[in-house]
Scaffold this motif. Structure first.
Motif, PDB file in Angstrom:
ATOM      1  N   MET A 168       0.861  -1.194   0.000  1.00 40.91           N
ATOM      2  CA  MET A 168       0.000   0.000   0.000  1.00 40.91           C
ATOM      3  C   MET A 168       0.890   1.234   0.000  1.00 40.91           C
ATOM      4  N   SER A 169       0.762   2.064  -1.039  1.00 35.37           N
ATOM      5  CA  SER A 169       1.614   3.238  -1.128  1.00 35.37           C
ATOM      6  C   SER A 169       0.802   4.431  -1.593  1.00 35.37           C
ATOM      7  N   SER A 170       1.252   5.637  -1.206  1.00 35.69           N
ATOM      8  CA  SER A 170       0.532   6.851  -1.556  1.00 35.69           C
ATOM      9  C   SER A 170       1.260   7.586  -2.670  1.00 35.69           C
ATOM     10  N   PRO A 171       0.527   8.041  -3.712  1.00 34.27           N
ATOM     11  CA  PRO A 171       1.161   8.866  -4.734  1.00 34.27           C
ATOM     12  C   PRO A 171       1.545  10.216  -4.148  1.00 34.27           C
ATOM     13  N   ALA A 172       2.548  10.873  -4.764  1.00 35.19           N
ATOM     14  CA  ALA A 172       3.007  12.155  -4.246  1.00 35.19           C
ATOM     15  C   ALA A 172       1.982  13.257  -4.480  1.00 35.19           C
TER      16      ALA A 172
ATOM     17  N   ALA B 279     -13.297   8.710   5.442  1.00 41.71           N
ATOM     18  CA  ALA B 279     -11.858   8.449   5.370  1.00 41.71           C
ATOM     19  C   ALA B 279     -11.413   7.527   6.502  1.00 41.71           C
ATOM     20  N   ARG B 280     -11.942   7.762   7.687  1.00 44.56           N
ATOM     21  CA  ARG B 280     -11.541   6.943   8.834  1.00 44.56           C
ATOM     22  C   ARG B 280     -12.079   5.509   8.718  1.00 44.56           C
ATOM     23  N   VAL B 281     -13.295   5.379   8.204  1.00 44.47           N
ATOM     24  CA  VAL B 281     -13.856   4.038   7.991  1.00 44.47           C
ATOM     25  C   VAL B 281     -12.978   3.258   7.024  1.00 44.47           C
ATOM     26  N   LEU B 282     -12.559   3.912   5.950  1.00 52.71           N
ATOM     27  CA  LEU B 282     -11.700   3.240   4.974  1.00 52.71           C
ATOM     28  C   LEU B 282     -10.342   2.891   5.591  1.00 52.71           C
ATOM     29  N   ALA B 283      -9.775   3.822   6.345  1.00 54.37           N
ATOM     30  CA  ALA B 283      -8.467   3.558   6.966  1.00 54.37           C
ATOM     31  C   ALA B 283      -8.531   2.338   7.876  1.00 54.37           C
ATOM     32  N   ARG B 284      -9.615   2.238   8.654  1.00 49.70           N
ATOM     33  CA  ARG B 284      -9.755   1.068   9.540  1.00 49.70           C
ATOM     34  C   ARG B 284      -9.900  -0.213   8.720  1.00 49.70           C
TER      35      ARG B 284
ATOM     36  N   GLU C 296      -9.081   5.825  -1.186  1.00 50.06           N
ATOM     37  CA  GLU C 296      -8.712   4.498  -1.667  1.00 50.06           C
ATOM     38  C   GLU C 296      -7.646   4.602  -2.757  1.00 50.06           C
ATOM     39  N   THR C 297      -7.805   5.600  -3.639  1.00 49.46           N
ATOM     40  CA  THR C 297      -6.832   5.802  -4.712  1.00 49.46           C
ATOM     41  C   THR C 297      -5.516   6.349  -4.157  1.00 49.46           C
ATOM     42  N   LEU C 298      -5.612   7.321  -3.257  1.00 49.04           N
ATOM     43  CA  LEU C 298      -4.421   7.935  -2.663  1.00 49.04           C
ATOM     44  C   LEU C 298      -3.580   6.908  -1.909  1.00 49.04           C
TER      45      LEU C 298
ATOM     46  N   CYS D 227      -5.251   1.173  -1.645  1.00 48.46           N
ATOM     47  CA  CYS D 227      -5.775   0.084  -0.807  1.00 48.46           C
ATOM     48  C   CYS D 227      -6.087  -1.185  -1.597  1.00 48.46           C
ATOM     49  N   GLY D 228      -6.345  -1.046  -2.904  1.00 49.10           N
ATOM     50  CA  GLY D 228      -6.673  -2.217  -3.705  1.00 49.10           C
ATOM     51  C   GLY D 228      -8.066  -2.750  -3.475  1.00 49.10           C
ATOM     52  N   MET D 229      -8.975  -1.884  -3.011  1.00 51.20           N
ATOM     53  CA  MET D 229     -10.346  -2.325  -2.759  1.00 51.20           C
ATOM     54  C   MET D 229     -11.184  -2.248  -4.027  1.00 51.20           C
ATOM     55  N   SER D 230     -12.147  -3.145  -4.140  1.00 50.64           N
ATOM     56  CA  SER D 230     -13.065  -3.147  -5.282  1.00 50.64           C
ATOM     57  C   SER D 230     -14.190  -2.146  -5.044  1.00 50.64           C
TER      58      SER D 230
END
Length: 309
Positions: free
Chosen positions: A1-5, A79-84, A121-123, A126-129
């Motif tokens: 999992m990595s974030s684009p700049a 955002a927090r729901v996705l992070a968890r 998810e894109t940032l 996460c690879g979620m569908s």
């Protein structure tokens, strides 16, 4: 999992309920609904930036001075729901350009949440569908899954059980935005009171309502005249009772060429259906001349979509 700049930008649409049937009040205090949604070309825009914590700021033509910017904001919740769910340990800063009216019955907050889910998810990579995001969206609010999906759909249950609906062509709408919002729970309470007051004159209220067949037929045919004849909103009467000035706006639009007008969702935005683009332009001019804030949109529109990465 990595974030684009670079930040990720997502647009998500506001919505109209071209049909909204509300079932009986249930023991848990909620109502089941049956609604036909259309996403419209009035978009919220969310930009997601890498950050160590969670924060949100606003710009755009809508007055956002009354919006919360802490953890109670629905975009931050998303955002927090996705992070968890993704076990992501960082944060995000969200910049939201608001164009959909606040508390206007058009799902602006839901669009923010849907856009925030997709942007984060894109940032974060996460690879979620889309199905994964839909499940998270359903936990955030009834209209959030539709803002993610867009297009035209039937919503049942609390409105979050979605089935795509066939729709042809383009529908032309003119929206009249109110100067103040309305509380959705207040409108639903007024609906229950309206039904109690008029119980002797009303047909029995369905526990599990259904979208009228005429609405679905009109959408399939892409026929604005058929749709104008079949649109319905159970929340319109209580919204008009709470904000009587909306009645004058409905009369104004319908006397200036609209095929029909309807309160959007729980209001107070009013959506006027026009026969074609020229009729929509003429209607917008007439409403603006009468000092109404009128915006032309088309439907159906796409759901939450990355527009810059």
């Amino acid at each position: 999992m990595s974030s684009p700049a670079s930040p990720v930008t997502v647009r998500a649409p506001g919505k109209l309920n071209v049909s909204l049937r509300v079932g009986q009040l249930q023991d848990d205090g909620y109502h089941d609904v049956a609604t036909a949604y259309q996403a419209v070309s009035l978009y919220e825009e969310v930009r997601a930036f890498p950050a160590s914590d969670f924060s949100v700021s606003f710009d755009g033509p809508i007055d956002t001075s009354g919006l919360e910017t802490d953890g109670s904001n629905i975009a931050i919740k998303a955002a927090r729901v996705l992070a968890r769910a993704a076990d992501y340990r960082g944060g995000v800063h969200l910049e939201i350009t608001k164009r959909v009216p606040i508390a206007g019955g058009m799902g602006g907050g839901s669009a923010d949440a849907a856009a925030a889910l997709l942007a984060c998810e894109t940032l974060w990579g996460c690879g979620m569908s889309r199905e994964d995001l839909h499940d998270l969206a359903a936990g955030l609010g009834a209209d959030v899954p539709f803002a993610l999906m867009g297009g035209t759909a039937v919503g049942t249950g609390r409105g979050d059980e979605l089935s795509p609906a066939l729709a042809q062509g383009v529908f032309h709408w003119v929206l009249v935005l109110a100067e103040q919002g309305m509380s959705t729970p207040t409108v639903y309470r007024e609906l229950d009171l309206h039904r109690e007051r008029n119980a002797a004159d009303l047909s029995p209220i369905a526990v599990a309502p259904q979208v009228d067949a005429g609405v679905l037929q009109a959408l399939r045919a892409g026929d604005p005249h058929l749709l104008a004849d079949s649109m319905h909103n159970d929340l319109q009467a209580p919204a008009l009772h709470l904000m009587p000035s909306l009645s004058a706006t409905l009369e104004l639009g319908e006397s200036n060429g609209a095929l029909a007008g309807i309160v959007s969702g729980s209001g107070p935005t009013i959506a006027f259906l026009a026969a074609d683009p020229d009729a929509a332009i003429e209607l917008q001019i007439a409403l603006s001349a009468a000092r109404r804030q009128a915006v032309r949109v088309t439907a159906p529109a796409h759901g939450a979509k990355v527009v810059q990465n």
